[in-house]
Design a protein around this motif. Structure first.
Motif, PDB file in Angstrom:
ATOM      1  N   TRP A 166      -0.950  10.257  -1.304  1.00 30.86           N
ATOM      2  CA  TRP A 166      -0.580   8.843  -1.221  1.00 30.86           C
ATOM      3  C   TRP A 166      -1.784   8.007  -0.817  1.00 30.86           C
ATOM      4  O   TRP A 166      -1.989   6.903  -1.336  1.00 30.86           O
ATOM      5  CB  TRP A 166       0.583   8.642  -0.259  1.00 30.86           C
ATOM      6  CG  TRP A 166       0.823   7.187   0.085  1.00 30.86           C
ATOM      7  CD1 TRP A 166       0.817   6.627   1.319  1.00 30.86           C
ATOM      8  CD2 TRP A 166       1.105   6.117  -0.838  1.00 30.86           C
ATOM      9  NE1 TRP A 166       1.069   5.281   1.237  1.00 30.86           N
ATOM     10  CE2 TRP A 166       1.239   4.936  -0.071  1.00 30.86           C
ATOM     11  CE3 TRP A 166       1.235   6.032  -2.232  1.00 30.86           C
ATOM     12  CZ2 TRP A 166       1.518   3.690  -0.645  1.00 30.86           C
ATOM     13  CZ3 TRP A 166       1.494   4.788  -2.805  1.00 30.86           C
ATOM     14  CH2 TRP A 166       1.638   3.636  -2.014  1.00 30.86           C
ATOM     15  N   GLU A 169       6.164   3.914   3.243  1.00 30.45           N
ATOM     16  CA  GLU A 169       5.543   2.615   3.542  1.00 30.45           C
ATOM     17  C   GLU A 169       6.214   1.469   2.801  1.00 30.45           C
ATOM     18  O   GLU A 169       5.743   0.328   2.865  1.00 30.45           O
ATOM     19  CB  GLU A 169       4.049   2.684   3.202  1.00 30.45           C
ATOM     20  CG  GLU A 169       3.346   3.713   4.069  1.00 30.45           C
ATOM     21  CD  GLU A 169       1.836   3.711   3.900  1.00 30.45           C
ATOM     22  OE1 GLU A 169       1.296   2.757   3.308  1.00 30.45           O
ATOM     23  OE2 GLU A 169       1.199   4.673   4.381  1.00 30.45           O
ATOM     24  N   ASN A 170       7.299   1.768   2.101  1.00 25.97           N
ATOM     25  CA  ASN A 170       8.022   0.738   1.361  1.00 25.97           C
ATOM     26  C   ASN A 170       7.064  -0.088   0.497  1.00 25.97           C
ATOM     27  O   ASN A 170       7.117  -1.316   0.460  1.00 25.97           O
ATOM     28  CB  ASN A 170       8.787  -0.167   2.343  1.00 25.97           C
ATOM     29  CG  ASN A 170       9.807  -1.031   1.636  1.00 25.97           C
ATOM     30  OD1 ASN A 170      10.236  -0.717   0.519  1.00 25.97           O
ATOM     31  ND2 ASN A 170      10.181  -2.142   2.259  1.00 25.97           N
ATOM     32  N   ALA A 171       6.187   0.615  -0.175  1.00 24.53           N
ATOM     33  CA  ALA A 171       5.166  -0.063  -0.990  1.00 24.53           C
ATOM     34  C   ALA A 171       5.759  -0.580  -2.285  1.00 24.53           C
ATOM     35  O   ALA A 171       6.690   0.012  -2.832  1.00 24.53           O
ATOM     36  CB  ALA A 171       4.034   0.919  -1.300  1.00 24.53           C
ATOM     37  N   ALA A 172       5.223  -1.688  -2.765  1.00 27.41           N
ATOM     38  CA  ALA A 172       5.620  -2.192  -4.082  1.00 27.41           C
ATOM     39  C   ALA A 172       5.134  -1.207  -5.136  1.00 27.41           C
ATOM     40  O   ALA A 172       4.082  -0.586  -4.991  1.00 27.41           O
ATOM     41  CB  ALA A 172       5.028  -3.566  -4.325  1.00 27.41           C
ATOM     42  N   LYS A 193      -2.931   4.979  -2.916  1.00 24.39           N
ATOM     43  CA  LYS A 193      -2.897   3.645  -2.304  1.00 24.39           C
ATOM     44  C   LYS A 193      -4.248   2.959  -2.451  1.00 24.39           C
ATOM     45  O   LYS A 193      -4.313   1.774  -2.801  1.00 24.39           O
ATOM     46  CB  LYS A 193      -2.488   3.753  -0.833  1.00 24.39           C
ATOM     47  CG  LYS A 193      -2.318   2.403  -0.164  1.00 24.39           C
ATOM     48  CD  LYS A 193      -1.505   2.492   1.116  1.00 24.39           C
ATOM     49  CE  LYS A 193      -2.232   3.289   2.181  1.00 24.39           C
ATOM     50  NZ  LYS A 193      -1.491   3.242   3.466  1.00 24.39           N
ATOM     51  N   LEU A 224      -4.447   1.830  -6.043  1.00 20.92           N
ATOM     52  CA  LEU A 224      -3.581   0.674  -6.303  1.00 20.92           C
ATOM     53  C   LEU A 224      -4.206  -0.599  -5.747  1.00 20.92           C
ATOM     54  O   LEU A 224      -4.283  -1.624  -6.413  1.00 20.92           O
ATOM     55  CB  LEU A 224      -2.203   0.892  -5.667  1.00 20.92           C
ATOM     56  CG  LEU A 224      -1.279   1.903  -6.359  1.00 20.92           C
ATOM     57  CD1 LEU A 224      -0.106   2.253  -5.457  1.00 20.92           C
ATOM     58  CD2 LEU A 224      -0.768   1.362  -7.690  1.00 20.92           C
ATOM     59  N   ARG A 225      -4.644  -0.512  -4.498  1.00 25.05           N
ATOM     60  CA  ARG A 225      -5.243  -1.662  -3.826  1.00 25.05           C
ATOM     61  C   ARG A 225      -6.470  -2.176  -4.544  1.00 25.05           C
ATOM     62  O   ARG A 225      -6.807  -3.364  -4.465  1.00 25.05           O
ATOM     63  CB  ARG A 225      -5.666  -1.254  -2.412  1.00 25.05           C
ATOM     64  CG  ARG A 225      -4.504  -1.124  -1.519  1.00 25.05           C
ATOM     65  CD  ARG A 225      -4.908  -0.849  -0.095  1.00 25.05           C
ATOM     66  NE  ARG A 225      -3.767  -1.196   0.729  1.00 25.05           N
ATOM     67  CZ  ARG A 225      -3.617  -0.833   1.983  1.00 25.05           C
ATOM     68  NH1 ARG A 225      -4.557  -0.117   2.592  1.00 25.05           N
ATOM     69  NH2 ARG A 225      -2.562  -1.200   2.654  1.00 25.05           N
ATOM     70  N   SER A 226      -7.148  -1.240  -5.195  1.00 20.07           N
ATOM     71  CA  SER A 226      -8.372  -1.609  -5.885  1.00 20.07           C
ATOM     72  C   SER A 226      -8.096  -2.131  -7.283  1.00 20.07           C
ATOM     73  O   SER A 226      -9.017  -2.464  -8.012  1.00 20.07           O
ATOM     74  CB  SER A 226      -9.293  -0.394  -5.949  1.00 20.07           C
ATOM     75  OG  SER A 226      -9.510   0.099  -4.639  1.00 20.07           O
ATOM     76  N   GLY A 227      -6.819  -2.208  -7.651  1.00 21.81           N
ATOM     77  CA  GLY A 227      -6.459  -2.827  -8.916  1.00 21.81           C
ATOM     78  C   GLY A 227      -6.109  -1.861 -10.031  1.00 21.81           C
ATOM     79  O   GLY A 227      -5.724  -2.292 -11.112  1.00 21.81           O
ATOM     80  N   ARG A 248       2.923  -1.387 -10.112  1.00 23.03           N
ATOM     81  CA  ARG A 248       1.721  -0.863 -10.781  1.00 23.03           C
ATOM     82  C   ARG A 248       1.707   0.656 -10.819  1.00 23.03           C
ATOM     83  O   ARG A 248       0.652   1.277 -10.925  1.00 23.03           O
ATOM     84  CB  ARG A 248       0.466  -1.406 -10.079  1.00 23.03           C
ATOM     85  CG  ARG A 248       0.255  -2.890 -10.323  1.00 23.03           C
ATOM     86  CD  ARG A 248      -0.253  -3.179 -11.715  1.00 23.03           C
ATOM     87  NE  ARG A 248      -1.661  -2.855 -11.869  1.00 23.03           N
ATOM     88  CZ  ARG A 248      -2.298  -2.891 -13.024  1.00 23.03           C
ATOM     89  NH1 ARG A 248      -1.667  -3.215 -14.145  1.00 23.03           N
ATOM     90  NH2 ARG A 248      -3.570  -2.600 -13.090  1.00 23.03           N
TER      91      ARG A 248
END
Lengths: 568, 568
Positions: free
Chosen positions: A223, A257-260, A227, A230-233, A263
């Motif tokens: 993860w 983490e209840n992440a969106a 993560k 994802l954060r980096s686009g 993507r």
């Protein structure tokens, strides 16, 4: 724009087909509601309360979900023809396939790609190809073909080519290699999606890699890795295949983490036909995610709409007016067993079994071309000095990355004899160069025998692993005889061989029989001691892929895949 | 592809600017992490740990979010020039504006649109125009201009034109009107986003409307309405403006049902400059959503990335490598006060105040052209028979839709005298036709006077409301004198006038002074009894918009906006 959609939606004209009394899986809000789906001309005209149709199927409260999307796979890795592979995907509700035919491209270049396109496109599925960006994967091996930027640009005009396949040449990107940049630029300027491949790439290197225009990655194994990407686009394609099981780690983290998740998509990368037959691909991923605590509607969105958006497939991935009528009707959302699968509003399974297969052509057969004679001396212990220390490929249970171990030359004979260690070799098989790379591997588990395959990522040279050189020679000869495939040797005798007559990668026999044969040879391998943590042949085939850390073997030798250099 | 991004990301070249020690708002996973943002050539090169730059701004732990996106607005409704409007948006962190100039188009057609494009595009903001699809909004009124499908097609080639503006002609879509279909088809085939406008449209009609290719809607006033639209495939732009406050109902519903939000964006539609100055637009929506229990990172994603995706703006809406360096630095995520706003890596506010304004040109001034003489008889009680019953526009507190009431003709004089009822009239003001539509309205609240405006959606005729004909005549004359604007009359005397010299819609005076003047005239209107539930002029201007249920008034007469016919 099709006026008939509007007229059917308004109830003024009959639909071609209505799925009546469904529970609609709404991937936009990630929830379920009751309704009928009206279909006309292969598109969804409306969802609501509808009765006016030429044909009505009462789904009796079952769940109507969007057709699933396998966002990244290599059809060749199923060892089946595209037709046979598609049938298994359709059986479990996948109606869109994004495949990177870089396996066959490494053997046969654009001829191979065109065969894959042709053979997939006539099936009742949305069949998209990502043009292989790295053929060969690295300059550290010899493949059957080299694909240059100019050939990649030509592929852009092929219907069915969606974007650029996984850019595995991370160092090439980071160093701004001219040829690599040309490939990226061509596809970027055409507005196409560019798949990445960045295992364990992090920090500044990850930033630099993505800044070159990479859109996706399917290599995350944790993860934290997912993560950061994802954060980096990057869009993260969560991989769950036969050899790589990354879903649990990533989805558990995302749930915690209840992440969106918009993507994130699901993919298999490489999955055996028998595994697909047993449990499907994306449907299996959805089920696993749901079992890990993710709302099942969210998991279905990941397996449909999200992938469609990531790849710019505007009219795919949802049960709503204007979307292509690609639908899967599930019995319920726990078992996720498809009752119906529709592609463009038609029963896809019925259509699929009626399709005849495209003959691959002679050029794609007879691809095993080994230079010189292979003898026990080719792999013999004389290659190792007793007073030297040698690096060992340490297989990691359940993973395709490897650790780097070591053994002193003096200990090699006894370790081999005790089945604690194996010899591993890559024999160049495209251009009869006579190249052989020889190394040591631990963790595979085979006892008193050898296994060999002409599927050896990504250059697909002949890969052989064994407890002594004699067994290995028998295995190599068996695959020379049948022009490619899998083989198992025990105490000097071939105990099973599965021929893969198309490029040494795929079999032209029917999917069901192929699966049985695959299961048989795999079970035999397990009986010979292969670790239950690995797929005997798929896991093995990755030992030759020099873009995945830490240690690999190519036809040139043992390779340090972290520092991109050979180990002398 | 820009090589410098990669070199800066790898730390090999200095960035133009580094925002150091930030908390990055990650709109992909909807969370926050610590990092620096390195910017080069107007783009984000990297997010991570960076020090090598020509300029470093230490943001000292403040929050670095993507520049916000107002997904749908009508700049003209601010009554400010595009330049003045943009300044207020920038002040609060909006770096992308999607505006539909259909107000000015109704007065001046493509000349008006070109002025709006020119005046907005030189400002330090991403300024996109949706080409107005419905000029006039309906055939039931007379506007200054009619825009046909052919002119709409020409606009496609204008840089800055993003898609097709809100298709308000729902009946035209449902009936397959040839001209309407031509407009939709032109923009659809060009791959552009088509904005919808479907207040209270539901069921089969909603399905039929969307099937024609509509992508978005911003008219939902409840969660149920928004949910049905989301499920049907529309992107829902949650509106929070000066007159329409739809955010609470929709966000409360979404939060309660834990609905996925990736197809939701924020917009204002119409918001007064003073309101924007006080609280911003999208930043205010984010704050409201957060106060309603939505995770603030999710609300920020709705206000940035989601809108960018819905409108296909690939490099906008996130703080990640490869994205345009449009950033807002917030002091914290509760107060959401911008410390810095960057557009393409530059301090947008500093750039904005240096910009000179584009002169609208004489053609856009002097737009009030009324036919014949307006006298008390134009609005007199002689138009009403004592023995008939008349429909009354019933204003609904806080909303722009209206209910339909009734009154007997005999009761009209006393109701007017008691300030319980008003006369309302639309005076055609573009082509001197002498058309006047006269009706009755309840709920506005003004006492012993009249209010008038040349902003009357969407045809922008002169709209006047008053407690007797004499006050109304004085108001009309005042707006004739100043060539458009707002005016207030009390006991037969003009008590305040705000001239709107550009097309009778916008003022060329500076934004701050305009806001003060607007506040002053609004406060005066409230002092005269106008209901606190309405904006005295914005709410009034919607009473002429025949596409919003239930009852409206145009220059032709009282209009039933549910059944699309005049009330005789």
């Amino acid at each position: 724009m099709n006026d008939r959609l509007r007229l059917v939606a308004l109830g003024e004209q009959p639909a071609d087909l209505i799925l009546k009394n469904g529970k609609i899986v709404d991937v936009f809000t990630e929830s379920v509601f009751e309704g009928d789906v009206a279909i006309v001309d292969g598109y969804i005209a409306a969802v609501g309360s509808y009765d006016n149709a030429k044909e009505i199927i009462d789904v009796q409260g079952q769940y109507i979900a969007p057709g699933l999307i396998n966002a990244h796979c290599h059809v060749e890795s199923s060892m089946a023809t595209p037709e046979a592979y598609v049938k298994e995907e359709l059986r479990w509700g996948v109606t869109t396939l994004i495949t990177d035919p870089h396996e066959i491209a490494n053997v046969m270049g654009t001829d191979g790609i065109h065969y894959m396109l042709q053979a997939g496109s006539h099936m009742p599925i949305n069949y998209y190809v990502e043009a292989p960006s790295c053929v060969p994967a690295t300059p550290f091996e010899h493949s059957g073909c080299i694909m240059h930027a100019a050939e990649m640009a030509e592929l852009l005009s092929d219907a069915g080519v969606l974007g650029l396949g996984e850019m595995m040449n991370v160092p090439g990107v980071l160093m701004g290699d001219a040829e690599v940049m040309k490939k990226l630029k061509t596809y970027q300027e055409a507005g196409r999606v560019i798949d990445g491949h960045a295992p364990c790439v992090t920090g500044k290197q990850l930033q630099g890699y993505i800044s070159a225009g990479i859109d996706t990655d399917h290599e995350s194994i944790s993860w934290d890795e997912a993560k950061e990407k994802l954060r980096s686009g990057l869009a993260v394609l969560v991989r769950e295949g036969s050899a790589c099981h990354n879903l649990k780690a990533i989805i558990e983290g995302a749930v915690k983490e209840n992440a969106a998740t918009s993507r994130m998509a699901f993919c298999t990368d490489d999955k055996h036909l028998a595994d697909i037959k047993n449990e499907g691909t994306i449907r299996h991923s959805i089920q696993l995610a749901s079992e890990l605590g993710m709302k099942v509607e969210k998991a279905i969105a990941i397996g449909s709409l999200n992938a469609a958006r990531i790849y710019g497939l505007k009219d795919l991935g949802a049960v709503a007016t204007g979307y292509q009528a690609d639908l899967v009707v599930f019995n319920n959302l726990e078992e996720l067993i498809p009752s119906y699968v529709f592609h463009k509003g038609q029963d896809a399974w019925k259509l699929a079994i009626k399709e005849t297969w495209i003959e691959p052509g002679k050029m794609l057969r007879g691809s095993v071309n080994i230079g010189g004679e292979i003898t026990a001396a080719s792999f013999g212990l004389e290659h190792f000095d007793a007073d030297k220390t040698y690096s060992v490929i340490e297989m990691v249970p359940g993973e395709i990355y490897t650790e780097r171990g070591a053994i002193s030359g003096a200990d090699i004979p006894s370790a081999l004899a005790k089945n604690e260690l194996c010899l591993i070799a890559v024999v160049e098989r495209h251009h009869a160069t006579g190249n052989i790379g020889l190394g040591l591997i631990r963790g595979y588990g085979i006892r008193n025998g050898a296994a060999a395959t002409t599927v050896g990522h990504d250059s697909h040279n002949l890969l052989v692993v064994g407890t002594n050189p004699e067994n290995m020679v028998v295995a190599v000869h068996a695959l020379q005889m049948c022009q490619g495939g899998y083989t198992l040797v025990e105490n000097g005798e071939v105990v099973d061989t599965l021929p893969l007559d198309i490029c040494g990668l795929m079999s032209s026999i029917a999917g069901d029989i192929l699966s049985e044969k695959l299961e048989k040879i795999s079970n035999r391998a397990y009986a010979m001691g292969v670790s239950p943590w690995f797929d005997p042949f798929i896991s093995l085939s990755f030992m030759a892929l020099p873009v995945i850390p830490k240690l690999r073997i190519t036809d040139i030798g043992l390779f340090d895949a972290e520092n991109f250099k050979f180990i002398s």
